[in-house]
Motif scaffolding. Structure first.
Motif, PDB file in Angstrom:
ATOM      1  N   ILE A  59      51.854 -11.132 -13.602  1.00 32.37           N
ATOM      2  CA  ILE A  59      53.010 -10.384 -14.102  1.00 32.37           C
ATOM      3  C   ILE A  59      53.743  -9.727 -12.948  1.00 32.37           C
ATOM      4  O   ILE A  59      53.158  -9.465 -11.885  1.00 32.37           O
ATOM      5  N   GLY A  60      55.012  -9.455 -13.133  1.00 34.24           N
ATOM      6  CA  GLY A  60      55.830  -8.851 -12.086  1.00 34.24           C
ATOM      7  C   GLY A  60      55.390  -7.423 -11.806  1.00 34.24           C
ATOM      8  O   GLY A  60      54.707  -6.790 -12.610  1.00 34.24           O
ATOM      9  N   GLY A  61      55.809  -6.933 -10.636  1.00 28.02           N
ATOM     10  CA  GLY A  61      55.387  -5.603 -10.200  1.00 28.02           C
ATOM     11  C   GLY A  61      55.883  -4.483 -11.104  1.00 28.02           C
ATOM     12  O   GLY A  61      55.134  -3.559 -11.449  1.00 28.02           O
ATOM     13  N   ARG A  62      57.141  -4.587 -11.516  1.00 26.15           N
ATOM     14  CA  ARG A  62      57.716  -3.517 -12.329  1.00 26.15           C
ATOM     15  C   ARG A  62      57.081  -3.478 -13.718  1.00 26.15           C
ATOM     16  O   ARG A  62      56.787  -2.419 -14.257  1.00 26.15           O
ATOM     17  N   LYS A  63      56.822  -4.667 -14.237  1.00 24.43           N
ATOM     18  CA  LYS A  63      56.171  -4.768 -15.536  1.00 24.43           C
ATOM     19  C   LYS A  63      54.752  -4.204 -15.453  1.00 24.43           C
ATOM     20  O   LYS A  63      54.283  -3.497 -16.340  1.00 24.43           O
ATOM     21  N   ARG A  64      54.102  -4.507 -14.358  1.00 23.52           N
ATOM     22  CA  ARG A  64      52.756  -4.017 -14.122  1.00 23.52           C
ATOM     23  C   ARG A  64      52.719  -2.490 -14.177  1.00 23.52           C
ATOM     24  O   ARG A  64      51.885  -1.892 -14.852  1.00 23.52           O
ATOM     25  N   LEU A  65      53.655  -1.882 -13.467  1.00 25.04           N
ATOM     26  CA  LEU A  65      53.709  -0.424 -13.433  1.00 25.04           C
ATOM     27  C   LEU A  65      54.029   0.116 -14.820  1.00 25.04           C
ATOM     28  O   LEU A  65      53.504   1.139 -15.253  1.00 25.04           O
ATOM     29  N   ASP A  66      54.896  -0.622 -15.516  1.00 20.95           N
ATOM     30  CA  ASP A  66      55.316  -0.175 -16.839  1.00 20.95           C
ATOM     31  C   ASP A  66      54.158  -0.156 -17.830  1.00 20.95           C
ATOM     32  O   ASP A  66      54.018   0.774 -18.619  1.00 20.95           O
ATOM     33  N   ILE A  67      53.309  -1.161 -17.786  1.00 17.52           N
ATOM     34  CA  ILE A  67      52.202  -1.171 -18.744  1.00 17.52           C
ATOM     35  C   ILE A  67      51.036  -0.300 -18.287  1.00 17.52           C
ATOM     36  O   ILE A  67      50.180   0.062 -19.073  1.00 17.52           O
ATOM     37  N   PHE A  68      51.021   0.044 -16.997  1.00 21.20           N
ATOM     38  CA  PHE A  68      49.889   0.829 -16.487  1.00 21.20           C
ATOM     39  C   PHE A  68      50.134   2.337 -16.574  1.00 21.20           C
ATOM     40  O   PHE A  68      49.237   3.108 -16.922  1.00 21.20           O
ATOM     41  N   LEU A  69      51.353   2.749 -16.268  1.00 16.92           N
ATOM     42  CA  LEU A  69      51.631   4.187 -16.228  1.00 16.92           C
ATOM     43  C   LEU A  69      51.927   4.746 -17.623  1.00 16.92           C
ATOM     44  O   LEU A  69      52.376   4.016 -18.506  1.00 16.92           O
ATOM     45  N   ASP A  70      51.699   6.037 -17.806  1.00 14.54           N
ATOM     46  CA  ASP A  70      52.104   6.719 -19.036  1.00 14.54           C
ATOM     47  C   ASP A  70      53.612   6.588 -19.201  1.00 14.54           C
ATOM     48  O   ASP A  70      54.349   6.487 -18.215  1.00 14.54           O
ATOM     49  N   ALA A  71      54.047   6.657 -20.435  1.00 11.74           N
ATOM     50  CA  ALA A  71      55.472   6.470 -20.714  1.00 11.74           C
ATOM     51  C   ALA A  71      56.348   7.593 -20.149  1.00 11.74           C
ATOM     52  O   ALA A  71      57.532   7.401 -19.945  1.00 11.74           O
ATOM     53  N   GLY A  72      55.755   8.725 -19.879  1.00  6.12           N
ATOM     54  CA  GLY A  72      56.532   9.891 -19.430  1.00  6.12           C
ATOM     55  C   GLY A  72      57.301   9.702 -18.135  1.00  6.12           C
ATOM     56  O   GLY A  72      57.755   8.603 -17.805  1.00  6.12           O
ATOM     57  N   GLU A  73      57.449  10.782 -17.411  1.00  7.45           N
ATOM     58  CA  GLU A  73      58.292  10.795 -16.223  1.00  7.45           C
ATOM     59  C   GLU A  73      57.716   9.919 -15.099  1.00  7.45           C
ATOM     60  O   GLU A  73      56.528   9.982 -14.795  1.00  7.45           O
ATOM     61  N   ARG A  74      58.585   9.128 -14.511  1.00  3.39           N
ATOM     62  CA  ARG A  74      58.195   8.295 -13.373  1.00  3.39           C
ATOM     63  C   ARG A  74      59.243   8.431 -12.288  1.00  3.39           C
ATOM     64  O   ARG A  74      60.410   8.673 -12.575  1.00  3.39           O
ATOM     65  N   GLU A  75      58.805   8.262 -11.078  1.00  4.62           N
ATOM     66  CA  GLU A  75      59.763   8.344  -9.981  1.00  4.62           C
ATOM     67  C   GLU A  75      59.452   7.230  -8.984  1.00  4.62           C
ATOM     68  O   GLU A  75      58.317   7.099  -8.522  1.00  4.62           O
ATOM     69  N   GLU A  76      60.453   6.437  -8.666  1.00  7.95           N
ATOM     70  CA  GLU A  76      60.216   5.353  -7.714  1.00  7.95           C
ATOM     71  C   GLU A  76      60.282   5.880  -6.282  1.00  7.95           C
ATOM     72  O   GLU A  76      61.081   6.768  -5.971  1.00  7.95           O
ATOM     73  N   ILE A  77      59.423   5.350  -5.434  1.00  5.11           N
ATOM     74  CA  ILE A  77      59.342   5.811  -4.044  1.00  5.11           C
ATOM     75  C   ILE A  77      59.757   4.675  -3.099  1.00  5.11           C
ATOM     76  O   ILE A  77      59.267   3.551  -3.224  1.00  5.11           O
ATOM     77  N   GLY A  78      60.650   4.989  -2.181  1.00  2.00           N
ATOM     78  CA  GLY A  78      61.058   4.003  -1.170  1.00  2.00           C
ATOM     79  C   GLY A  78      61.942   2.894  -1.711  1.00  2.00           C
ATOM     80  O   GLY A  78      62.031   1.823  -1.111  1.00  2.00           O
ATOM     81  N   GLU A  79      62.610   3.153  -2.853  1.00  2.00           N
ATOM     82  CA  GLU A  79      63.390   2.064  -3.463  1.00  2.00           C
ATOM     83  C   GLU A  79      64.615   1.705  -2.639  1.00  2.00           C
ATOM     84  O   GLU A  79      65.198   0.641  -2.825  1.00  2.00           O
ATOM     85  N   ASN A  80      65.015   2.576  -1.721  1.00  2.00           N
ATOM     86  CA  ASN A  80      66.206   2.273  -0.913  1.00  2.00           C
ATOM     87  C   ASN A  80      65.896   1.523   0.378  1.00  2.00           C
ATOM     88  O   ASN A  80      66.774   1.281   1.186  1.00  2.00           O
ATOM     89  N   ILE A  81      64.620   1.217   0.556  1.00  2.37           N
ATOM     90  CA  ILE A  81      64.240   0.463   1.755  1.00  2.37           C
ATOM     91  C   ILE A  81      64.405  -1.031   1.460  1.00  2.37           C
ATOM     92  O   ILE A  81      63.881  -1.531   0.469  1.00  2.37           O
ATOM     93  N   ALA A  82      65.148  -1.712   2.321  1.00  3.21           N
ATOM     94  CA  ALA A  82      65.413  -3.137   2.084  1.00  3.21           C
ATOM     95  C   ALA A  82      65.125  -3.953   3.344  1.00  3.21           C
ATOM     96  O   ALA A  82      65.203  -3.433   4.464  1.00  3.21           O
ATOM     97  N   PRO A  83      64.789  -5.225   3.157  1.00  6.63           N
ATOM     98  CA  PRO A  83      64.437  -6.056   4.319  1.00  6.63           C
ATOM     99  C   PRO A  83      65.642  -6.448   5.171  1.00  6.63           C
ATOM    100  O   PRO A  83      66.750  -6.586   4.656  1.00  6.63           O
ATOM    101  N   ILE A  84      65.421  -6.604   6.477  1.00  6.00           N
ATOM    102  CA  ILE A  84      66.436  -7.193   7.352  1.00  6.00           C
ATOM    103  C   ILE A  84      65.779  -8.283   8.193  1.00  6.00           C
ATOM    104  O   ILE A  84      64.566  -8.274   8.388  1.00  6.00           O
ATOM    105  N   ASP A  85      66.614  -9.182   8.686  1.00  5.81           N
ATOM    106  CA  ASP A  85      66.085 -10.328   9.432  1.00  5.81           C
ATOM    107  C   ASP A  85      66.324 -10.110  10.916  1.00  5.81           C
ATOM    108  O   ASP A  85      67.215 -10.696  11.510  1.00  5.81           O
TER     109      ASP A  85
END
Lengths: 296, 321
Positions: A59-85
């Motif tokens: 399963i995808g990463g986001r789905k994984r987190l969704d089924i694992f974590l409680d439904a309440g408050e969540r905060e994504e960490i490092g979402e603004n970090i993107a790859p460069i070549d």
């Protein structure tokens, strides 16, 4: 259209959109293990585990987190970090294009997603790989997000959990990717110094540089059933030793038998098992919502 | 073709064979010394010209040269009083990684390195320098011993990679490598790692986390071998030269990318032509780095070692989406 998509040559954009149309979301899904034809809605309810044979599908990463974590408050960490070549790496396809395609297909910027949340009200920071993003390969973004997740866990005095699903280091980032093995492992030394638990959950597949770094450094090592876990890929080993590999080689059950992991836990039981483990490791009482676990 | 010379070294091999022939001519009637001197000068110029324009792939070949100085050669030339220590205390002794206590400039150090074999028999014993978990666990045991007795750790890296075998997997190859990475970050003693030949992926990194990472001029360091990379990404091992270029596996490139601290120069024609010079150059580099590292407190050493690793990564970060 995002800024990144605007940067793309039109060729890639159209190629992607036609590809997507060609594979419509089906109502039915065939289990790759027992070949049973499953109703997709039912499969989703069952967290992508085959109700007939207990095959744990990827399963995808986001789905994984969704089924694992409680439904309440969540905060994504490092979402603004993107790859460069940085290396301008080009094999049969430029790395830049591979990134763009993976981003388009998954909706993610890279192969690891990190979130602060709770599991049965035990506060945690959880990282989860998305295998669909270039085989869950570890490059600089995966390494940096992992470190930020660990740092956040230390700052908030919470445990850290990682769901691995990766083919290993990302070749297109060459030695930078190898260095992520050391970087992520180093971060875990600080988590250990802070006396905070680290649970590593190995899912199908966990190989190469990911397996040979943070994935094997858990205070508790958990695997999903039948996951492929190892350092070298089965094909490489077969070519090297020139013999057929034993049945079940490098599967979770094999690792349990060899003493490499603590336990195998069904996807549906992970929330209960992990939250209670963490509670005990942190001298906390049994999570109050736990008795409802079966009702989830 | 002379098997001790690589394909691109063959012209040098031919000239040297000719010089050797002339030296053995017994005829005193003709004075050959003039001719020998002329050929020697020619060989020197030829070597210089070949080595001034090596491709990544050729450097990869040099890093694996069968005559290259190996860990024991280097140990014998730059250290004294070496005493080898064996075994991981759990399973066995892996001959692909060697280590022990020795003196460097009279002071005790712990040295650990991959060891390849010179001939088939020794290569089988040493598994071509490809360690199994017990090798990494032996290395870790020796490193902890070094920490306990405040000995600096010197590692020499020269491996195609960790061994991909059934037993290695059964005994936890991944865990053994991972554990070393984790522990090396914390060792309260200076660590200097030198890639002397092949720096093959995780198998190299497992003894490659340190305060300083040095590379011999013709050594390579990569996440996967050029052949492996080519067969996966190009679907053909013949594309190894392209893969070698794309990955940037040479000391020069990795220094540019600031992934290593220092390049240790090799003699003209490569390290295999002159072990003494190699040894002197490594000794000098180790001496300089060790002098600096010995001045640091353990806390400061660890903090810098940690920050060194945190620097590694190339990514962008936007303020918000």
């Amino acid at each position: 259209m995002s800024w990144f998509e605007k940067l793309l040559p039109s060729k890639i954009r159209t190629e992607e959109s036609t590809e997507k149309k060609a594979i419509p979301e089906g109502l039915w899904h065939k289990c790759p293990a027992c070949k049973s034809v499953l109703y997709r809605a039912e499969l989703e309810r069952n967290k992508d585990v085959c109700p007939k044979c207990n095959h744990h599908m990827r399963i995808g990463g986001r789905k994984r987190l969704d089924i694992f974590l409680d439904a309440g408050e969540r905060e994504e960490i490092g979402e603004n970090i993107a790859p460069i070549d940085i290396l301008k790496f080009k094999d049969q396809k430029p790395y830049k294009d591979r990134i763009a395609i993976a981003q388009k297909n998954t909706g993610e910027k890279d192969a690891l997603i990190v979130m602060r949340g709770a599991v049965h009200e035990v506060p945690v920071v959880v990282a989860a790989f998305d295998f669909r993003f270039m085989g869950g390969s570890m490059g600089s973004v995966v390494g940096e997000r992992f470190v930020r997740g660990v740092d956040r866990a230390i700052q908030d005095k919470t445990p850290f959990i990682c769901f691995s699903a990766s083919g290993g280091a990302r070749m297109q980032e060459a030695l930078f990717s190898l260095m992520q093995m050391a970087k992520t492992s180093a971060a875990l030394t600080h988590l250990a110094d802070a006396g905070l638990p680290y649970i590593s959950i190995l899912t199908d597949p966990t190989m190469g540089g990911v397996s040979a770094s943070f994935a094997m450094l858990g205070d508790v090592q958990i695997a999903e059933p039948r996951a492929l876990i190892g350092f070298a890929g089965p094909r490489v080993i077969e070519q090297t030793v020139r013999e057929t590999l034993p049945e079940g080689f490098q599967r979770s059950e094999f690792l349990l038998e060899k003493g490499a992991i603590d336990m195998i836990v069904n996807r549906d039981d992970l929330r209960a098992s992990v939250s209670d483990l963490l509670a005990m490791l942190q001298h906390k009482s049994r999570p109050t919502t736990l008795h409802d676990a079966n009702a989830e | 073709m002379n098997p001790d010379f690589l394909d691109f070294e063959q012209p040098i091999a031919e000239l040297e064979a000719k010089i050797e022939e002339l030296r053995h001519v017994d005829d005193t009637e003709i004075n050959l010394s003039e001719e020998i001197r002329r050929l020697e000068a020619k060989a020197q110029t030829l070597t210089q010209s070949i080595f001034s324009k090596l491709s990544s792939r050729q450097i990869a070949q040099l890093a694996r040269h069968p005559c290259r100085p190996y860990t024991f050669d280097i140990i014998n030339l730059i250290f004294t009083d070496f005493q080898e220590l064996h075994g991981d205390r759990t399973f066995g002794d892996d001959f692909a990684i060697v280590g022990g206590i020795a003196r460097f400039d009279g002071k005790p150090i712990m040295v650990i390195g991959h060891q390849k074999g010179r001939d088939t028999k020794e290569n089988i014993k040493r598994n071509f320098g490809m360690p199994r978990p017990e090798g990494y666990r032996k290395a870790l045991r020796l490193m902890k011993l070094a920490e306990k007795f405040h000995l600096p750790i010197i590692t020499f890296i020269d491996t195609p990679g960790a061994y991909p075998g059934i037993g290695a997997e059964e005994r936890g190859q991944s865990e053994a490598i991972a554990r070393n990475l984790f522990e090396m970050v914390k060792l309260r003693t200076p660590i200097i790692c030198t890639i002397v030949g092949e720096g093959g992926s995780g198998g190299a990194l497992a003894v490659g986390v340190g305060d300083r990472v040095l590379m011999m001029q013709y050594a390579t360091y990569a996440v996967i071998s050029p052949e492996g990379c080519a067969s996966i990404l190009w679907k053909s091992a013949d594309k190894a030269p392209e893969a070698a270029d794309a990955m940037g596996i040479t000391a020069t490139r990795l220094r540019e990318l600031e992934l290593i601290e220092q390049i240790v120069p090799e003699p003209i024609g490569g390290g295999h032509r002159d072990f003494e010079t190699v040894a002197n150059n490594i000794a000098e580099a180790l001496r300089d780095n060790l002098r600096e590292l010995r001045l640091e407190s353990a806390d400061s050493l660890l903090e810098k070692r940690y920050q060194r690793l945190m620097r590694f990564g190339q990514y962008t970060e936007t303020e918000s989406d």
